[in-house]
Scaffold this motif. Structure first.
Motif: not given
Length: 82
Positions: A2-5, A47-50, A70-72
């Motif tokens: 999952x993409x996280x920020x 998570x970016x979806x949140x 910021x992208x993590x």
């Protein structure tokens, strides 16, 4: 994966801290001195979806909040909303 920020929010709204936490977000808080008044820097990793949910809550509480995303690349330990 999952993409996280990482999200940084600068706000004068102290209530926002508890509102975010009651909605399941992990929030670290630093007191900062802003240009016009004392403020809070909220450090939130999600998570970016949140993000849309987080942004909606922030905007309802403080429409003037300053938000930086910021992208993590890597996270170890801590609390992330599921």
């Amino acid at each position: 994966i999952k993409s996280s920020i990482s999200v940084q929010v600068i706000t004068r709204c102290h209530d926002l801290i508890n509102i975010l936490r009651s909605n399941g977000f992990g929030v670290s808080v630093i007191s900062v001195n802003g240009k016009d008044s004392d403020s809070f820097l909220l450090l939130i990793h999600i998570n970016s979806n949140n993000f849309d949910s987080l942004k909606s809550i922030v905007n309802k509480c403080d429409e003037r909040a300053f938000i930086v995303i910021s992208e993590t690349k890597y996270v170890q330990n801590g609390f992330i909303k599921k």
